[in-house]
Scaffold this motif. Sequence first.
Motif, PDB file in Angstrom:
ATOM      1  N   MET A 146       0.844  -1.214   0.000  1.00 58.33           N
ATOM      2  CA  MET A 146       0.000   0.000   0.000  1.00 58.33           C
ATOM      3  C   MET A 146       0.872   1.255   0.000  1.00 58.33           C
ATOM      4  SD  MET A 146      -3.124  -1.331   0.523  1.00 58.33           S
ATOM      5  CE  MET A 146      -4.311  -1.376   1.822  1.00 58.33           C
ATOM      6  N   LYS A 147       1.986   1.189   0.771  1.00 57.15           N
ATOM      7  CA  LYS A 147       2.865   2.362   0.838  1.00 57.15           C
ATOM      8  C   LYS A 147       3.632   2.543  -0.476  1.00 57.15           C
ATOM      9  CE  LYS A 147       3.765   2.292   5.798  1.00 57.15           C
ATOM     10  NZ  LYS A 147       4.621   1.670   6.797  1.00 57.15           N
ATOM     11  N   ALA A 148       4.022   1.423  -1.118  1.00 57.97           N
ATOM     12  CA  ALA A 148       4.892   1.494  -2.303  1.00 57.97           C
ATOM     13  C   ALA A 148       4.130   1.874  -3.573  1.00 57.97           C
ATOM     14  CB  ALA A 148       5.582   0.137  -2.507  1.00 57.97           C
ATOM     15  N   LYS A 149       2.840   1.553  -3.627  1.00 60.29           N
ATOM     16  CA  LYS A 149       2.098   1.637  -4.895  1.00 60.29           C
ATOM     17  C   LYS A 149       2.170   3.020  -5.552  1.00 60.29           C
ATOM     18  CE  LYS A 149      -2.335   0.399  -7.018  1.00 60.29           C
ATOM     19  NZ  LYS A 149      -2.080   1.226  -8.142  1.00 60.29           N
ATOM     20  N   GLU A 150       1.939   4.071  -4.756  1.00 69.25           N
ATOM     21  CA  GLU A 150       1.864   5.406  -5.389  1.00 69.25           C
ATOM     22  C   GLU A 150       3.215   5.803  -5.986  1.00 69.25           C
ATOM     23  OE1 GLU A 150       1.677   8.978  -2.906  1.00 69.25           O
ATOM     24  OE2 GLU A 150       1.575   7.646  -1.166  1.00 69.25           O
ATOM     25  N   TYR A 151       4.308   5.391  -5.343  1.00 67.95           N
ATOM     26  CA  TYR A 151       5.632   5.717  -5.882  1.00 67.95           C
ATOM     27  C   TYR A 151       5.862   4.948  -7.190  1.00 67.95           C
ATOM     28  CZ  TYR A 151       6.534   7.530  -1.207  1.00 67.95           C
ATOM     29  OH  TYR A 151       6.470   8.244  -0.023  1.00 67.95           O
ATOM     30  N   MET A 152       5.517   3.663  -7.165  1.00 68.02           N
ATOM     31  CA  MET A 152       5.762   2.817  -8.350  1.00 68.02           C
ATOM     32  C   MET A 152       4.922   3.290  -9.535  1.00 68.02           C
ATOM     33  SD  MET A 152       5.933  -0.828  -6.441  1.00 68.02           S
ATOM     34  CE  MET A 152       6.577  -1.781  -7.800  1.00 68.02           C
ATOM     35  N   ASP A 153       3.663   3.608  -9.268  1.00 62.62           N
ATOM     36  CA  ASP A 153       2.785   4.058 -10.354  1.00 62.62           C
ATOM     37  C   ASP A 153       3.316   5.334 -11.002  1.00 62.62           C
ATOM     38  OD1 ASP A 153       1.145   1.947 -10.017  1.00 62.62           O
ATOM     39  OD2 ASP A 153      -0.462   3.022  -8.983  1.00 62.62           O
ATOM     40  N   ALA A 154       4.000   6.168 -10.203  1.00 62.40           N
ATOM     41  CA  ALA A 154       4.530   7.430 -10.734  1.00 62.40           C
ATOM     42  C   ALA A 154       5.922   7.240 -11.354  1.00 62.40           C
ATOM     43  CB  ALA A 154       4.602   8.461  -9.612  1.00 62.40           C
ATOM     44  N   GLY A 155       6.486   6.036 -11.221  1.00 61.48           N
ATOM     45  CA  GLY A 155       7.842   5.809 -11.730  1.00 61.48           C
ATOM     46  C   GLY A 155       8.903   6.376 -10.815  1.00 61.48           C
ATOM     47  N   ALA A 156       8.516   6.659  -9.564  1.00 60.29           N
ATOM     48  CA  ALA A 156       9.471   7.213  -8.586  1.00 60.29           C
ATOM     49  C   ALA A 156      10.063   6.088  -7.744  1.00 60.29           C
ATOM     50  CB  ALA A 156       8.737   8.199  -7.678  1.00 60.29           C
ATOM     51  N   LEU A 157      11.102   6.408  -6.986  1.00 62.78           N
ATOM     52  CA  LEU A 157      11.693   5.401  -6.102  1.00 62.78           C
ATOM     53  C   LEU A 157      10.885   5.299  -4.815  1.00 62.78           C
ATOM     54  CD1 LEU A 157      15.551   6.030  -6.367  1.00 62.78           C
ATOM     55  CD2 LEU A 157      14.163   4.324  -7.567  1.00 62.78           C
ATOM     56  N   VAL A 158      10.734   4.075  -4.331  1.00 63.23           N
ATOM     57  CA  VAL A 158      10.116   3.835  -3.027  1.00 63.23           C
ATOM     58  C   VAL A 158      11.142   4.300  -1.973  1.00 63.23           C
ATOM     59  CG1 VAL A 158       9.279   1.982  -1.514  1.00 63.23           C
ATOM     60  CG2 VAL A 158       8.756   1.929  -3.980  1.00 63.23           C
ATOM     61  N   PRO A 159      10.694   4.920  -0.853  1.00 60.41           N
ATOM     62  CA  PRO A 159      11.657   5.466   0.117  1.00 60.41           C
ATOM     63  C   PRO A 159      12.688   4.437   0.609  1.00 60.41           C
ATOM     64  CG  PRO A 159       9.441   6.226   0.618  1.00 60.41           C
ATOM     65  CD  PRO A 159       9.304   5.223  -0.492  1.00 60.41           C
ATOM     66  N   ASN A 160      13.912   4.946   0.791  1.00 59.56           N
ATOM     67  CA  ASN A 160      15.043   4.086   1.178  1.00 59.56           C
ATOM     68  C   ASN A 160      14.752   3.241   2.416  1.00 59.56           C
ATOM     69  OD1 ASN A 160      16.967   4.716  -0.798  1.00 59.56           O
ATOM     70  ND2 ASN A 160      17.561   6.594   0.245  1.00 59.56           N
ATOM     71  N   ASP A 161      14.113   3.831   3.441  1.00 57.49           N
ATOM     72  CA  ASP A 161      13.952   3.054   4.685  1.00 57.49           C
ATOM     73  C   ASP A 161      13.105   1.802   4.460  1.00 57.49           C
ATOM     74  OD1 ASP A 161      11.819   4.793   4.244  1.00 57.49           O
ATOM     75  OD2 ASP A 161      11.242   4.851   6.350  1.00 57.49           O
TER      76      ASP A 161
END
Length: 208
Positions: free
Chosen positions: A49-64
Amino acid sequence: MKKTIVLLGPPGAGKGTQGEKLTDEFGYTRLSTGDMLREAVRNKTELGMKAKEYMDAGALVPNDLIIGLMNEKIKEVSGGVLLDGFPRTVEQADALGKVMDVDLALDFDVPDEVLISRLTQRRSCPDCNAVYHLVTKKPAKEGICDKCGAKLYQRDDDKEETVKNRLEVYHKNTRPLIDYYQKKGVLTVIPSDGDINAIFETVKKAIQ
Ligand code: AP5
């Protein structure tokens, strides 16, 4: 043979394709952060759930989130390991260096213009993560995975606009790792705009 190998390269460079071949032929365990995250999204886990919005935008999921995930997975493996899609930032590479020595970093080098057509025509298996292409690597039966029989799908982030963003993110955040591993003396560049099997022959020489 090299034991711990990092697969570097832009989206669509062939990290998954060559990683799959190394696993099939030499028995490496492939840890792909992209595959793990997509599974988490499909299963609607907290991470997903936390990763989806980053992946959909082509952005990196936060390092932590990523470093925590990989530290857990790395503890579980023994024998040769391929890290596909990790590390992707200098912070991730420093975190990896604290838990594991990298023997080899393979940089799959492909011009950006080739990558867009590769990604928009990619098809992927949701079950075993095998990778196909509508022109250069067709499955024996259209739309069906050769390895496990599952129905192939197109990744959400393989749309042209998202691909362009992923390439920008790669150049800004991940390309510096080429220098990072060069300075550590473990980098080998693999020219990867050519035949998949011919590239694999170069990869096999590099891992000896
Ligand atoms: P991830 O899944 O890691 O995607 P990527 O790095 O963008 O890489 P790809 O899987 O798109 O490409 P590939 O190099 O494996 O190419 P492939 O072999 O499939 O990451 C997805 C997202 O997850 C990221 O955007 C981010 O949001 C998140 N994420 C993941 N890891 C993260 C991390 N560490 N930190 C933060 N966020 C993270 O090949 C592509 C196509 O080309 C296929 O169709 C293939 O058949 C074809 N092909 C391959 N080689 C050839 C060839 N030589 N000639 C012709 N066609 C070829």
